[in-house]
Write a protein that holds these residues in place. Structure first.
Motif, PDB file in Angstrom:
ATOM      1  N   GLU A   5       0.831  -1.209   0.000  1.00  0.00           N
ATOM      2  CA  GLU A   5       0.000   0.000   0.000  1.00  0.00           C
ATOM      3  C   GLU A   5       0.864   1.257   0.000  1.00  0.00           C
ATOM      4  OE1 GLU A   5      -3.938  -1.657   2.368  1.00  0.00           O
ATOM      5  OE2 GLU A   5      -2.180  -1.024   3.526  1.00  0.00           O
ATOM      6  N   ILE A   6       1.960   1.223   0.726  1.00  0.00           N
ATOM      7  CA  ILE A   6       2.885   2.356   0.731  1.00  0.00           C
ATOM      8  C   ILE A   6       3.448   2.562  -0.677  1.00  0.00           C
ATOM      9  CG2 ILE A   6       5.141   3.176   1.562  1.00  0.00           C
ATOM     10  CD1 ILE A   6       4.436   1.765   4.240  1.00  0.00           C
ATOM     11  N   GLY A   7       3.820   1.467  -1.320  1.00  0.00           N
ATOM     12  CA  GLY A   7       4.348   1.542  -2.684  1.00  0.00           C
ATOM     13  C   GLY A   7       3.367   2.156  -3.653  1.00  0.00           C
ATOM     14  N   VAL A   8       2.114   1.779  -3.533  1.00  0.00           N
ATOM     15  CA  VAL A   8       1.071   2.332  -4.412  1.00  0.00           C
ATOM     16  C   VAL A   8       0.942   3.835  -4.189  1.00  0.00           C
ATOM     17  CG1 VAL A   8      -1.427   2.374  -4.835  1.00  0.00           C
ATOM     18  CG2 VAL A   8      -0.232   0.192  -4.667  1.00  0.00           C
ATOM     19  N   ARG A  13       1.654   9.309  -6.162  1.00  0.00           N
ATOM     20  CA  ARG A  13       2.110  10.679  -5.902  1.00  0.00           C
ATOM     21  C   ARG A  13       3.202  11.082  -6.891  1.00  0.00           C
ATOM     22  NH1 ARG A  13       0.751  15.658  -4.175  1.00  0.00           N
ATOM     23  NH2 ARG A  13       2.539  16.686  -3.237  1.00  0.00           N
ATOM     24  N   ARG A  14       4.111  10.164  -7.181  1.00  0.00           N
ATOM     25  CA  ARG A  14       5.187  10.450  -8.145  1.00  0.00           C
ATOM     26  C   ARG A  14       4.597  10.783  -9.504  1.00  0.00           C
ATOM     27  NH1 ARG A  14       7.374   7.514 -11.952  1.00  0.00           N
ATOM     28  NH2 ARG A  14       6.586   5.512 -11.225  1.00  0.00           N
ATOM     29  N   ILE A  19       7.113  13.044 -11.926  1.00  0.00           N
ATOM     30  CA  ILE A  19       8.530  12.758 -11.665  1.00  0.00           C
ATOM     31  C   ILE A  19       8.792  11.328 -12.140  1.00  0.00           C
ATOM     32  CG2 ILE A  19      10.306  12.478  -9.888  1.00  0.00           C
ATOM     33  CD1 ILE A  19       8.720  14.477  -8.167  1.00  0.00           C
ATOM     34  N   THR A  20       9.832  11.128 -12.914  1.00  0.00           N
ATOM     35  CA  THR A  20      10.152   9.793 -13.399  1.00  0.00           C
ATOM     36  C   THR A  20      10.836   8.992 -12.291  1.00  0.00           C
ATOM     37  OG1 THR A  20      12.349  10.409 -14.190  1.00  0.00           O
ATOM     38  CG2 THR A  20      10.494  10.657 -15.754  1.00  0.00           C
ATOM     39  N   GLN A  21      10.806   7.679 -12.443  1.00  0.00           N
ATOM     40  CA  GLN A  21      11.499   6.827 -11.473  1.00  0.00           C
ATOM     41  C   GLN A  21      12.983   7.163 -11.402  1.00  0.00           C
ATOM     42  OE1 GLN A  21      10.458   2.757 -12.517  1.00  0.00           O
ATOM     43  NE2 GLN A  21       9.119   2.617 -10.730  1.00  0.00           N
ATOM     44  N   PRO A  22      13.665   7.292 -12.545  1.00  0.00           N
ATOM     45  CA  PRO A  22      15.094   7.634 -12.468  1.00  0.00           C
ATOM     46  C   PRO A  22      15.355   8.957 -11.739  1.00  0.00           C
ATOM     47  CG  PRO A  22      14.570   6.842 -14.653  1.00  0.00           C
ATOM     48  CD  PRO A  22      13.261   7.008 -13.934  1.00  0.00           C
ATOM     49  N   LEU A  57       8.469  13.907  -2.275  1.00  0.00           N
ATOM     50  CA  LEU A  57       7.125  13.910  -2.852  1.00  0.00           C
ATOM     51  C   LEU A  57       6.127  14.757  -2.059  1.00  0.00           C
ATOM     52  CD1 LEU A  57       6.836  10.143  -3.835  1.00  0.00           C
ATOM     53  CD2 LEU A  57       7.436  12.075  -5.303  1.00  0.00           C
ATOM     54  N   GLY A  58       6.597  15.423  -1.005  1.00  0.00           N
ATOM     55  CA  GLY A  58       5.706  16.248  -0.203  1.00  0.00           C
ATOM     56  C   GLY A  58       4.756  15.423   0.645  1.00  0.00           C
TER      57      GLY A  58
END
Length: 70
Positions: A5-8, A13-14, A19-22, A57-58
């Motif tokens: 759930e944290i990952g989701v 938010r990203r 914002i890209t993963q890299p 990510l604020g």
């Protein structure tokens, strides 16, 4: 909240912030592979890593005491 759930939440938010993963991995000073695994709930990240990502990510991490079930 589970690691999945944290990952989701992090991934959503990203994407909202475009914002890209890299880019996020570079800003958080972690590997892209680590971020990839965090977003998919396949990692067991440290609180330090989660705090770095959340700050960028604020977002914020909260630890609360559960209320006892009566």
């Amino acid at each position: 909240m589970t690691v999945s759930e944290i990952g989701v939440q992090i991934k959503e938010r990203r994407k909202i912030l475009r914002i890209t993963q890299p880019d996020l991995a570079e800003m958080a000073e972690i590997s892209i592979n680590t971020l990839y695994k965090v977003e998919r709930g396949q990692a067991n990240p440290t609180v330090e890593i989660l705090n770095k990502i959340a700050d960028i990510l604020g977002m914020e991490l909260k630890l609360e005491v559960k209320q006892p079930k009566l």
